[in-house]
Scaffold this motif. Structure first.
Motif, PDB file in Angstrom:
ATOM      1  N   ILE A  37       0.868  -1.262   0.191  1.00 37.89           N
ATOM      2  CA  ILE A  37      -0.069  -0.156   0.040  1.00 37.89           C
ATOM      3  C   ILE A  37       0.632   1.232  -0.029  1.00 37.89           C
ATOM      4  O   ILE A  37       0.784   2.315  -0.661  1.00 37.89           O
ATOM      5  N   ARG A  38       1.805   1.215   0.822  1.00 39.07           N
ATOM      6  CA  ARG A  38       2.951   2.546   0.843  1.00 39.07           C
ATOM      7  C   ARG A  38       3.574   2.650  -0.418  1.00 39.07           C
ATOM      8  O   ARG A  38       3.506   3.714  -0.972  1.00 39.07           O
ATOM      9  N   LYS A  39       4.020   1.608  -1.330  1.00 36.76           N
ATOM     10  CA  LYS A  39       4.383   1.789  -2.593  1.00 36.76           C
ATOM     11  C   LYS A  39       3.491   2.350  -3.461  1.00 36.76           C
ATOM     12  O   LYS A  39       3.935   3.040  -4.264  1.00 36.76           O
ATOM     13  N   ALA A  40       2.491   1.674  -3.395  1.00 33.74           N
ATOM     14  CA  ALA A  40       1.156   1.990  -4.563  1.00 33.74           C
ATOM     15  C   ALA A  40       1.032   3.599  -4.108  1.00 33.74           C
ATOM     16  O   ALA A  40       0.623   4.171  -5.398  1.00 33.74           O
ATOM     17  N   ARG A  41       0.742   4.042  -3.171  1.00 33.25           N
ATOM     18  CA  ARG A  41       0.551   5.269  -2.831  1.00 33.25           C
ATOM     19  C   ARG A  41       1.695   6.022  -3.501  1.00 33.25           C
ATOM     20  O   ARG A  41       1.652   7.342  -4.066  1.00 33.25           O
ATOM     21  N   ASP A  42       2.991   5.866  -3.184  1.00 28.11           N
ATOM     22  CA  ASP A  42       3.994   6.578  -3.497  1.00 28.11           C
ATOM     23  C   ASP A  42       4.174   6.613  -5.108  1.00 28.11           C
ATOM     24  O   ASP A  42       4.371   7.848  -5.465  1.00 28.11           O
ATOM     25  N   ARG A  43       3.688   5.797  -5.825  1.00 25.96           N
ATOM     26  CA  ARG A  43       3.820   5.437  -7.229  1.00 25.96           C
ATOM     27  C   ARG A  43       2.672   6.079  -7.871  1.00 25.96           C
ATOM     28  O   ARG A  43       2.638   6.524  -9.053  1.00 25.96           O
ATOM     29  N   GLY A  44       1.475   6.218  -7.038  1.00 28.62           N
ATOM     30  CA  GLY A  44       0.132   6.520  -7.547  1.00 28.62           C
ATOM     31  C   GLY A  44      -0.286   7.964  -7.627  1.00 28.62           C
ATOM     32  O   GLY A  44      -0.912   8.504  -8.243  1.00 28.62           O
ATOM     33  N   THR A  45       0.304   8.652  -6.487  1.00 27.53           N
ATOM     34  CA  THR A  45      -0.227   9.807  -5.853  1.00 27.53           C
ATOM     35  C   THR A  45       0.134  11.075  -7.193  1.00 27.53           C
ATOM     36  O   THR A  45       1.241  10.660  -7.856  1.00 27.53           O
ATOM     37  N   PRO A  46      -0.669  11.921  -7.506  1.00 23.86           N
ATOM     38  CA  PRO A  46      -1.963  12.143  -7.056  1.00 23.86           C
ATOM     39  C   PRO A  46      -3.257  11.664  -7.816  1.00 23.86           C
ATOM     40  O   PRO A  46      -4.507  12.255  -7.573  1.00 23.86           O
ATOM     41  N   ARG A  47      -3.122  10.647  -8.587  1.00 25.79           N
ATOM     42  CA  ARG A  47      -4.214   9.885  -9.137  1.00 25.79           C
ATOM     43  C   ARG A  47      -4.409   8.267  -9.004  1.00 25.79           C
ATOM     44  O   ARG A  47      -4.810   7.549  -9.641  1.00 25.79           O
ATOM     45  N   GLY A  48      -4.065   8.027  -7.744  1.00 26.41           N
ATOM     46  CA  GLY A  48      -3.998   6.439  -7.689  1.00 26.41           C
ATOM     47  C   GLY A  48      -5.643   6.118  -7.354  1.00 26.41           C
ATOM     48  O   GLY A  48      -6.600   6.739  -6.841  1.00 26.41           O
ATOM     49  N   ASP A  49      -5.802   4.997  -7.811  1.00 23.44           N
ATOM     50  CA  ASP A  49      -7.095   4.232  -7.918  1.00 23.44           C
ATOM     51  C   ASP A  49      -7.331   3.652  -6.518  1.00 23.44           C
ATOM     52  O   ASP A  49      -6.272   3.485  -5.555  1.00 23.44           O
ATOM     53  N   ASN A  50      -8.402   3.208  -6.194  1.00 22.34           N
ATOM     54  CA  ASN A  50      -8.757   2.255  -5.090  1.00 22.34           C
ATOM     55  C   ASN A  50      -7.559   0.937  -5.113  1.00 22.34           C
ATOM     56  O   ASN A  50      -7.480   0.678  -6.162  1.00 22.34           O
ATOM     57  N   CYS A  51      -7.127   0.630  -4.037  1.00 22.74           N
ATOM     58  CA  CYS A  51      -6.191  -0.402  -3.973  1.00 22.74           C
ATOM     59  C   CYS A  51      -6.658  -1.538  -2.958  1.00 22.74           C
ATOM     60  O   CYS A  51      -6.863  -1.228  -1.693  1.00 22.74           O
ATOM     61  N   THR A  52      -6.753  -2.736  -3.611  1.00 23.47           N
ATOM     62  CA  THR A  52      -7.408  -3.678  -2.713  1.00 23.47           C
ATOM     63  C   THR A  52      -6.875  -4.923  -2.999  1.00 23.47           C
ATOM     64  O   THR A  52      -6.908  -5.194  -4.088  1.00 23.47           O
ATOM     65  N   PHE A  53      -6.649  -5.864  -2.079  1.00 29.30           N
ATOM     66  CA  PHE A  53      -5.934  -7.261  -2.202  1.00 29.30           C
ATOM     67  C   PHE A  53      -5.946  -8.206  -1.147  1.00 29.30           C
ATOM     68  O   PHE A  53      -6.394  -7.712  -0.044  1.00 29.30           O
ATOM     69  N   ALA A  54      -5.942  -9.497  -1.381  1.00 33.49           N
ATOM     70  CA  ALA A  54      -5.770 -10.455  -0.486  1.00 33.49           C
ATOM     71  C   ALA A  54      -4.440 -11.257  -0.766  1.00 33.49           C
ATOM     72  O   ALA A  54      -4.235 -11.672  -1.835  1.00 33.49           O
ATOM     73  N   ILE A  55      -3.745 -11.452   0.363  1.00 30.95           N
ATOM     74  CA  ILE A  55      -2.588 -12.405   0.248  1.00 30.95           C
ATOM     75  C   ILE A  55      -2.932 -13.636   1.129  1.00 30.95           C
ATOM     76  O   ILE A  55      -3.433 -13.844   2.220  1.00 30.95           O
ATOM     77  N   ILE A  56      -2.450 -14.761   0.370  1.00 35.46           N
ATOM     78  CA  ILE A  56      -2.402 -16.184   1.267  1.00 35.46           C
ATOM     79  C   ILE A  56      -1.269 -16.849   0.957  1.00 35.46           C
ATOM     80  O   ILE A  56      -0.707 -17.227  -0.283  1.00 35.46           O
ATOM     81  N   LYS A  57      -0.510 -17.089   1.976  1.00 38.81           N
ATOM     82  CA  LYS A  57       0.571 -17.958   2.060  1.00 38.81           C
ATOM     83  C   LYS A  57       0.461 -19.451   2.588  1.00 38.81           C
ATOM     84  O   LYS A  57      -0.263 -19.324   3.816  1.00 38.81           O
ATOM     85  N   LEU A  58       1.085 -20.281   2.374  1.00 38.53           N
ATOM     86  CA  LEU A  58       1.202 -21.620   2.988  1.00 38.53           C
ATOM     87  C   LEU A  58       2.729 -21.618   3.824  1.00 38.53           C
ATOM     88  O   LEU A  58       3.501 -21.571   2.892  1.00 38.53           O
ATOM     89  N   ILE A  59       2.776 -21.874   4.988  1.00 38.74           N
ATOM     90  CA  ILE A  59       3.814 -21.744   5.792  1.00 38.74           C
ATOM     91  C   ILE A  59       3.766 -23.063   6.546  1.00 38.74           C
ATOM     92  O   ILE A  59       3.035 -23.841   6.534  1.00 38.74           O
ATOM     93  N   GLU A  60       5.054 -23.530   7.339  1.00 39.90           N
ATOM     94  CA  GLU A  60       5.256 -24.473   8.050  1.00 39.90           C
ATOM     95  C   GLU A  60       4.276 -24.535   8.903  1.00 39.90           C
ATOM     96  O   GLU A  60       4.038 -23.494   9.723  1.00 39.90           O
ATOM     97  N   PRO A  61       3.640 -25.730   9.222  1.00 40.06           N
ATOM     98  CA  PRO A  61       2.720 -25.834  10.489  1.00 40.06           C
ATOM     99  C   PRO A  61       3.516 -25.880  11.778  1.00 40.06           C
ATOM    100  O   PRO A  61       4.746 -26.280  11.780  1.00 40.06           O
ATOM    101  N   PRO A  62       2.765 -25.329  12.697  1.00 41.88           N
ATOM    102  CA  PRO A  62       3.587 -25.128  13.993  1.00 41.88           C
ATOM    103  C   PRO A  62       3.931 -26.587  14.497  1.00 41.88           C
ATOM    104  O   PRO A  62       2.971 -27.571  14.271  1.00 41.88           O
ATOM    105  N   PRO A  63       5.064 -26.787  15.446  1.00 43.23           N
ATOM    106  CA  PRO A  63       5.114 -28.040  15.870  1.00 43.23           C
ATOM    107  C   PRO A  63       4.315 -28.755  16.797  1.00 43.23           C
ATOM    108  O   PRO A  63       3.403 -27.831  17.522  1.00 43.23           O
ATOM    109  N   GLU A  64       4.134 -29.947  16.700  1.00 43.77           N
ATOM    110  CA  GLU A  64       2.760 -30.634  17.556  1.00 43.77           C
ATOM    111  C   GLU A  64       3.298 -30.358  19.026  1.00 43.77           C
ATOM    112  O   GLU A  64       4.339 -30.630  19.432  1.00 43.77           O
ATOM    113  N   VAL A  65       2.387 -29.849  19.832  1.00 43.51           N
ATOM    114  CA  VAL A  65       2.634 -29.785  21.200  1.00 43.51           C
ATOM    115  C   VAL A  65       1.923 -31.005  21.914  1.00 43.51           C
ATOM    116  O   VAL A  65       0.914 -31.039  21.831  1.00 43.51           O
TER     117      VAL A  65
END
Length: 266
Positions: free
Chosen positions: A226-254
């Protein structure tokens, strides 16, 4: 135990517009454990009209995902979301005297280590493998058609004067939307996905997006992008919306038990 843990987050900024017309959602399926969905919609259609259209896409996605059961067809689910949202948006246009339209991009992660996605319009899905860009969806836009026909170069598409013209959207009264579907199997730790509107992807190269997602948590990546998009888009930046999905290591079994000495019964 699952081979990975899903870590997800969303980001949104109004940009330099007077209204936020994008919508985003992350959902679990109450009747289908292990399934999750991300959906992003970019509304268009004047004051409040675009916001209504995008809201309807996300609302329809949640409603139909709430009714999803294991064994149901994911691709059919995505097609149903698109068609039902399209119909309701058209009805909204009649009752509100507006011309609302929306893009659509959604991703479903399954317990079978599958990723299935679909889109209409120019909201995109990116797939990354670790820090490497793997693939992205192809926009349903006029300039993308010009690229396919060899009339302009891919690098010219972003700055083309007709880059905002879409040829496939939800809510059109002239033609029903078509849907493009993709799939990736054998998901593993390090795979990640980004779903976003053009208010984000317009300002980044593929490699920048993959690096930002790989090196950060979804929340950290959201703040950075968002910070980079605003820096590069100002003063005519569009609405900015997104979702991020990451697959990471599961926590160790307790271990949640204790071992005690067994006493001899007399």
């Amino acid at each position: 135990m699952s081979q990975y843990k899903i870590e997800a987050g969303t980001g949104q900024h109004i940009g330099d517009r007077h209204e936020q017309q994008d919508r985003v959602g992350l959902f679990a399926a109450p009747h289908a454990p292990g399934y999750m969905m991300a959906v992003v919609a970019d509304g268009m259609g004047g004051k409040s009209g675009g916001a209504l259209a995008a809201e309807q896409v996300v609302r329809t996605a949640k409603q139909l995902f709430d009714e999803f059961y294991p064994g149901n067809d994911v691709q059919q689910l995505l097609e149903n979301i698109l068609n039902e949202a399209h119909t309701i948006i058209k009805l909204t246009a009649v009752s509100s005297e507006k011309e609302p339209h929306s893009t659509f991009v959604a991703l479903v992660i399954t317990p079978q280590q599958e990723a299935i996605w679909a889109h209409a319009g120019d909201s995109r899905l990116y797939r990354f493998s670790g820090p490497n860009f793997s693939e992205k969806t192809r926009d349903h836009s006029y300039v993308e058609r010009l690229v396919d026909e060899g009339k302009i170069l891919p690098e010219e598409a972003k700055t083309h004067k007709l880059s905002n013209i879409l040829i496939n959207v939800l809510g059109s009264t002239n033609v029903s939307p078509s849907i493009s579907v993709g799939k990736y199997v054998n998901l593993k730790v390090g795979d990640s996905f980004l779903l976003c509107t053009d208010g984000l992807w317009h300002y980044f190269e593929n490699t920048e997006l993959s690096a930002a997602v790989a090196a950060n948590t979804p929340r950290q990546a959201s703040e950075l992008l968002i910070r980079k998009a605003r820096d590069r888009g100002t003063p005519r930046g569009d609405n900015c919306t997104f979702a991020i999905i990451k697959l990471i290591e599961p926590p160790p079994e307790v271990k949640n038990y204790t071992a005690e000495k067994i006493r001899r019964a007399v």
